[in-house]
Enzyme design. Structure first.
Site, PDB file in Angstrom:
ATOM      1  N   ASP A   1      91.522  26.593  69.962  1.00  0.00           N
ATOM      2  CA  ASP A   1      91.171  27.899  69.423  1.00  0.00           C
ATOM      3  C   ASP A   1      91.948  28.294  68.170  1.00  0.00           C
ATOM      4  OD1 ASP A   1      89.889  27.561  71.866  1.00  0.00           O
ATOM      5  OD2 ASP A   1      89.796  29.702  72.236  1.00  0.00           O
TER       6      ASP A   1
ATOM      7  N   SER B   1      83.831  34.034  72.395  1.00  0.00           N
ATOM      8  CA  SER B   1      84.280  32.706  72.770  1.00  0.00           C
ATOM      9  C   SER B   1      83.274  31.684  72.266  1.00  0.00           C
ATOM     10  CB  SER B   1      84.393  32.615  74.295  1.00  0.00           C
ATOM     11  OG  SER B   1      84.446  31.275  74.715  1.00  0.00           O
TER      12      SER B   1
ATOM     13  N   CYS C   1      88.534  22.176  76.727  1.00  0.00           N
ATOM     14  CA  CYS C   1      87.287  22.234  77.496  1.00  0.00           C
ATOM     15  C   CYS C   1      86.200  21.453  76.737  1.00  0.00           C
ATOM     16  CB  CYS C   1      86.865  23.676  77.713  1.00  0.00           C
ATOM     17  SG  CYS C   1      88.082  24.650  78.624  1.00  0.00           S
TER      18      CYS C   1
END
Length: 559
Positions: A121, A468, A193
């Site tokens: 991120d 997100s 992820c």
């Protein structure tokens, strides 16, 4: 000659050598290139929990090539931990804190080069921003994606699990015992992820920018190939120092345009827009949100990776990774852009092979012709708004609905979970922007609940916050100006009609200019939610979304 050598030679260098003697380094070490290894290791974050061995591999490569590695840490987080709490507001602010920490350590210690090691991120762009300020030769080593989980014979990733927890269970679509069973298998290894969330988007874009060695950003976190790639990066950074190739020679306008095109092609996270704009702002490169607008009309989404298709990032790597994406995009790329590998983007593309056209589609037969990102304009967002068309249901590309307004993600989430939101609604979530949150929170609760409850084909959501990379559905974020700045989104009232027109890139509030002027005259800026600490500093100094929402000193004189 590399810069640090002059500081450590002769009698004048004695006092500096004495300091490093205390750390176990000898005079022979100190006359070699000094390489800072920036490690975002964090035992509490799966994307960073495995970075210690990779840092050791990088250091081994540096030693092999005749340099001296100096490892130091930066902070890192996993935003998934704080979803559902107000603390998610720190997830963008951390970018500026990391950048500042690298600027300080790398400058004070006179490092000749940097290797950036992170996975997720805002951590990756924070490290890149810091390195850009220092301006020395730099390589990015990504931590890579985790392997996907499996549940009842099919792949399972965190985004699907979140949607089940936040919406599916409440709607009776997912049984509680299934959620508990999924919990045990959804994240089987360390790594980011394995879907096209912000973490993997930024890992891929680091390579697309030319900052990671070709073909390395998507290597799965637990593969031995990742260790070999880290060692190779350690060797290469010493060569770059000797060659004098700095990060500013790589982070050019061509590099930013190429990264934007790759982001569109992979159907990447909308957060990439903020980060690429922040890089441009930092370096004074004339790259603005309008670039995304024009490029999004030319570059479709090619990659069928979750949430844009059924595959995961390990499948993308097996198909050829970023080089294969560059191969399919070669007609639209600026091929002369250079990379840390010592080759151009054009040379990387020419050597690439697309091993699975189902995962990486050709330009003439894209996964989604609407493109991976779109910039919207209108009276609701005169400075722009961002969405990901590849995650929209086809029937939602044009949508008109009645507004239901909330001043936080939590308030909208409770209404959605409580059955208060019906089809034909546009959920408006405001005061979640850079100054309003503060920190420009990801509006995850509401979007996951809409999808989990099956409302993503009949309800749209707009916000001055961000999303997100997991987000699916008709969600429009980065609405600018934000509500805290008195943007139009602050003036929306329950029952107002809102038009979302994706093909024409339009987001319009059906309220007359006269009525908006009346509402604006009555509007009062709310008291800030936070008045101390880094969040208050960020709220006072951060730019608007359309400039990248990073801290800029001049902002303090404007607020």
């Amino acid at each position: 000659m590399w810069g640090s050598k002059t500081f450590f030679e002769g009698l004048e260098g004695a006092r500096r050598r004495a300091i490093y003697h205390a750390c176990g380094y000898g005079d022979h070490d100190l006359l070699r290139p000094h390489i800072g290894i920036v490690n975002a290791f964090n035992e509490a974050a799966p994307g960073h929990a495995h970075l210690r061995p990779l840092a050791e591999a990088v250091k081994a490569g540096v030693w092999q090539a005749g340099g001296v590695p100096f490892e130091f840490g930066t902070i890192s987080t996993c935003g998934a931990i704080c979803v559902g709490t107000k603390h998610l507001r720190y997830e963008l602010v951390i970018r500026d804190v990391i950048a500042a920490s690298i600027e300080i350590v790398a400058t004070e210690h006179l490092f000749d080069g940097l290797v950036l090691l992170s996975s997720c991120d805002s951590i990756i762009p924070g490290q890149i921003l810091g390195a850009a300020r220092v301006g020395v030769p730099t390589i990015m080593v990504t931590g890579g994606p985790m392997l996907p989980g499996a549940f009842r014979g099919r792949k399972l990733v965190q985004s699907e699990f979140d949607e089940a927890v936040l919406g599916g269970a409440a709607a009776g679509r997912v049984a509680a015992e299934d959620i508990l069973a999924m919990e045990e298998v959804v994240n089987p290894t360390p790594g980011a992820c394995p879907l096209m969330g912000t973490a993997n988007t930024m890992q891929i874009l680091a390579e697309a920018l030319g900052l990671a060695l070709p073909g390395t950003s998507t290597i799965p976190a637990v593969w031995s190939e990742k260790v070999r790639a880290a060692r190779a990066a350690g060797r290469r950074i010493v060569e770059m120092v000797q060659e004098g190739q700095t990060i500013r020679e790589i982070l050019t306008l061509s590099a930013l345009r190429n990264a934007a095109k790759v982001d569109l092609a992979i159907g990447g996270s909308t957060n990439a827009v903020l980060h690429l704009l922040a890089f441009a702002q930092e370096l004074g490169i004339p790259f603005r949100i309008e670039e995304f607008d024009s490029l999004s009309r030319r570059v479709p989404c090619l990659c069928s990776v979750i949430p844009n298709g059924p595959y995961d990032v390990t499948d993308l790597h097996a198909a050829g990774g970023v080089p294969a994406v560059l191969l399919e995009l070669r007609e639209v790329l600026e091929l002369e852009a250079v990379t840390v590998g010592g080759v151009t983007v054009g040379e990387v593309a020419a050597r690439a092979v697309n091993r699975d056209p189902r995962v990486i589609r050709p330009l003439a037969d894209p996964q989604n012709v609407a493109g991976g990102l779109a910039v919207l304009w209108g009276n609701l967002c005169p400075k722009g708004a961002i969405c990901r068309p590849s995650s929209f249901k086809p029937g939602m590309f044009t949508f008109t609905g009645r507004a239901k307004v909330f001043d936080s993600d939590e308030a909208a989430f409770q209404a959605i979970r409580g059955g208060e939101i019906e089809g034909g609604t546009v959920v408006v979530v405001r005061y979640e922007g850079p100054a309003g949150a503060p920190g420009m929170r990801e509006v995850m609760l509401s979007t996951d609940a809409l999808f989990g409850m099956g409302l993503d084909s009949s309800v749209a959501l707009i916000t001055d916050g961000r999303f997100s990379g997991f987000t699916r559905g008709a969600a429009v974020g980065h609405v600018a100006p934000e509500a805290m700045a008195g943007g139009t989104i602050a003036l929306v009232q329950d029952g107002d009609t809102i038009d979302l027109d994706l093909p024409n890139r339009r987001l319009h509030l059906r309220v007359s200019d006269e009525e908006l002027a009346r509402r604006r005259a009555q509007w009062k800026r709310p008291e800030p939610k936070v008045t101390q600490g880094i969040l208050a500093i960020y709220a006072a100094l951060a730019g608007e979304a359309q400039t990248g929402a990073a801290i800029h000193p001049e902002r303090g004189t404007q607020r």
